[in-house]
Design a protein around this motif. Structure first.
Motif, PDB file in Angstrom:
ATOM      1  N   ASN A 135       0.827  -1.217   0.000  1.00  0.00           N
ATOM      2  CA  ASN A 135       0.000   0.000   0.000  1.00  0.00           C
ATOM      3  C   ASN A 135       0.863   1.270   0.000  1.00  0.00           C
ATOM      4  OD1 ASN A 135      -2.172  -1.642  -0.089  1.00  0.00           O
ATOM      5  ND2 ASN A 135      -3.016  -1.079   1.892  1.00  0.00           N
ATOM      6  N   THR A 136       1.772   1.286  -0.908  1.00  0.00           N
ATOM      7  CA  THR A 136       2.667   2.409  -1.230  1.00  0.00           C
ATOM      8  C   THR A 136       3.789   2.628  -0.208  1.00  0.00           C
ATOM      9  OG1 THR A 136       1.483   4.243  -0.153  1.00  0.00           O
ATOM     10  CG2 THR A 136       0.722   3.607  -2.358  1.00  0.00           C
ATOM     11  N   PHE A 153     -10.267  -7.075   8.062  1.00  0.00           N
ATOM     12  CA  PHE A 153     -11.581  -7.118   7.415  1.00  0.00           C
ATOM     13  C   PHE A 153     -11.839  -8.530   6.901  1.00  0.00           C
ATOM     14  CE2 PHE A 153     -12.943  -2.565   6.112  1.00  0.00           C
ATOM     15  CZ  PHE A 153     -12.551  -2.076   7.336  1.00  0.00           C
ATOM     16  N   MET A 202     -15.195  -2.331   0.797  1.00  0.00           N
ATOM     17  CA  MET A 202     -16.200  -1.435   1.401  1.00  0.00           C
ATOM     18  C   MET A 202     -17.216  -1.019   0.353  1.00  0.00           C
ATOM     19  SD  MET A 202     -13.991   1.998   2.142  1.00  0.00           S
ATOM     20  CE  MET A 202     -12.336   1.389   2.432  1.00  0.00           C
ATOM     21  N   GLN A 236     -13.174   4.208   7.324  1.00  0.00           N
ATOM     22  CA  GLN A 236     -12.499   4.255   6.029  1.00  0.00           C
ATOM     23  C   GLN A 236     -13.449   4.587   4.884  1.00  0.00           C
ATOM     24  OE1 GLN A 236      -9.862   0.932   5.295  1.00  0.00           O
ATOM     25  NE2 GLN A 236      -9.674   0.528   7.476  1.00  0.00           N
ATOM     26  N   GLY A 237     -12.880   5.206   3.885  1.00  0.00           N
ATOM     27  CA  GLY A 237     -13.646   5.510   2.684  1.00  0.00           C
ATOM     28  C   GLY A 237     -12.743   5.420   1.473  1.00  0.00           C
ATOM     29  N   GLN A 238     -13.356   5.414   0.301  1.00  0.00           N
ATOM     30  CA  GLN A 238     -12.579   5.384  -0.942  1.00  0.00           C
ATOM     31  C   GLN A 238     -13.311   6.164  -2.022  1.00  0.00           C
ATOM     32  OE1 GLN A 238     -12.333   1.151  -1.552  1.00  0.00           O
ATOM     33  NE2 GLN A 238     -14.130   1.095  -2.887  1.00  0.00           N
ATOM     34  N   LEU A 284      -7.753   6.134  -0.963  1.00  0.00           N
ATOM     35  CA  LEU A 284      -8.314   5.579   0.266  1.00  0.00           C
ATOM     36  C   LEU A 284      -8.099   6.566   1.393  1.00  0.00           C
ATOM     37  CD1 LEU A 284      -7.114   1.856   0.380  1.00  0.00           C
ATOM     38  CD2 LEU A 284      -9.108   2.816  -0.743  1.00  0.00           C
ATOM     39  N   GLU A 329      -4.862   9.002   7.601  1.00  0.00           N
ATOM     40  CA  GLU A 329      -4.033   8.700   6.437  1.00  0.00           C
ATOM     41  C   GLU A 329      -4.848   8.756   5.151  1.00  0.00           C
ATOM     42  OE1 GLU A 329      -0.660   5.568   8.113  1.00  0.00           O
ATOM     43  OE2 GLU A 329      -2.305   4.839   6.885  1.00  0.00           O
ATOM     44  N   THR A 386      -4.203   7.354   1.180  1.00  0.00           N
ATOM     45  CA  THR A 386      -3.307   6.551   0.343  1.00  0.00           C
ATOM     46  C   THR A 386      -3.848   6.566  -1.080  1.00  0.00           C
ATOM     47  OG1 THR A 386      -2.937   5.085   2.219  1.00  0.00           O
ATOM     48  CG2 THR A 386      -2.166   4.321   0.078  1.00  0.00           C
ATOM     49  N   LYS A 387      -2.983   6.932  -2.015  1.00  0.00           N
ATOM     50  CA  LYS A 387      -3.412   6.983  -3.418  1.00  0.00           C
ATOM     51  C   LYS A 387      -2.776   5.838  -4.195  1.00  0.00           C
ATOM     52  CE  LYS A 387      -2.039  10.341  -6.225  1.00  0.00           C
ATOM     53  NZ  LYS A 387      -1.924  11.686  -6.804  1.00  0.00           N
TER      54      LYS A 387
END
Lengths: 65, 239
Positions: free
Chosen positions: A5-6, A28, A62, B150-152, B214, B221, B223-224
């Motif tokens: 994740n980067t 998750f 999600m 969390q979201g995206q 994200l 945080e 994160t791309k």
């Protein structure tokens, strides 16, 4: 080293997707894993090897709105 | 257009761009958490026409996060609340409230005539129906989803099929939000980023392509990710 994740993350011999997920505590129920852009199905987690230098993307599933 | 209500949009938005926004038409599929915030922000920005689509009525469990929900309007259609809200906030915006569930059969009609579609849905299978409809209609899609902290968000141009990469072969799974809950600030954050994508898209300002952003409000945080052009996933979405 690998990238998860980067971010850089330590790699060790024999690392599998499952081992990485356990180490990183991705909790998750459903997650999406890509190694070097290639999708890895959940049934492959135990045997899909992660090699030194790999770029791993782990997404939580999600769908809320 | 020199309306005082848009004074604080300047100079982020030029007067010419503000006038252009008034000509733009968007459709928001889902009028719950994300959809309510999107309506609010796009309406205040001055988007001229907003179609909102949702079959549901407000329930008490919506009150923790859905901007349009309130104690008095429990049991009332969500899209009706959307129309009333925008009439109060910005009557210059035309709101087309459609109380129906989007399906593969009606999706093209719901997207007709719009410049942009917003994914404010709450499940994965319907998102693939929407992606296909947007592809067929050749209009851009702004995707957003949330779970817990969390979201995206992800802008999707017609034919990119980026949901296939985001959801892999998990099209029949329910999202994690059924375990983690859905929090108001995560919804607001995610919808705000979708609104930013919308503005950039509608004004042709150019958005980063094939990027998934994200957000984690717990870790603070962002994160791309760059999404690959080719994919080995077998999941190709629903027609």
């Amino acid at each position: 080293m690998i990238t998860v994740n980067t971010e850089e993350s330590p790699w060790h011999e024999g690392m599998t997707v499952r081992a990485l997920l356990d180490e990183k505590v991705f909790t998750f129920r459903h997650i999406i894993v890509r190694v070097n852009g290639e999708y890895v199905a959940e049934e492959e987690y135990d045997r899909h090897a992660i090699n030194d230098g790999d770029d791993v993307m782990v997404l939580h599933l999600m769908a809320g709105g | 257009m020199e309306l005082e209500r848009y004074l604080r949009n300047q100079n982020a938005i030029s007067p010419q761009e503000q006038a252009l926004l008034a000509q733009k038409r968007v459709v928001i599929i889902g009028c719950g958490g994300l959809g309510g915030y999107l309506l609010e922000q796009l309406g205040r920005l001055g988007v001229g026409f907003i179609r909102v689509v949702d079959p549901d009525l407000f329930e008490e469990s919506n009150l923790n996060r859905q901007l349009l929900s309130s104690t008095p309007n429990l049991g009332k259609p969500k899209v009706l609340a959307a129309k009333h809200r925008m009439l109060a906030v910005n009557p210059l915006v035309e709101v087309d409230a459609i109380q129906v569930r989007m399906t593969a059969e009606n999706a093209s009609d719901l997207l007709a005539g719009c410049d942009l579609v917003l994914d404010a849905l709450d499940n994965i299978p319907d998102r693939f129906i929407l992606q296909q409809a947007a592809k067929t209609a050749q209009i851009p899609l702004a995707h957003g989803a949330v779970a817990g902290w969390q979201g995206q968000v992800c802008p999707i141009l017609p034919g990119q099929d980026l949901l296939n990469l985001i959801y892999g072969d998990c099209q029949e799974y329910s999202g994690e939000e059924h375990e983690t809950g859905t929090l108001a600030f995560t919804v607001g954050l995610t919808a705000s980023l979708m609104a930013a994508i919308s503005l950039q898209t509608l004004l042709n300002k150019g958005i980063p392509e094939r990027k998934l952003l994200l957000l984690d409000a717990q870790k603070l945080e962002f994160t791309k990710f760059s999404l690959p052009v080719s994919s080995s996933t077998q999941w190709v979405g629903r027609d």
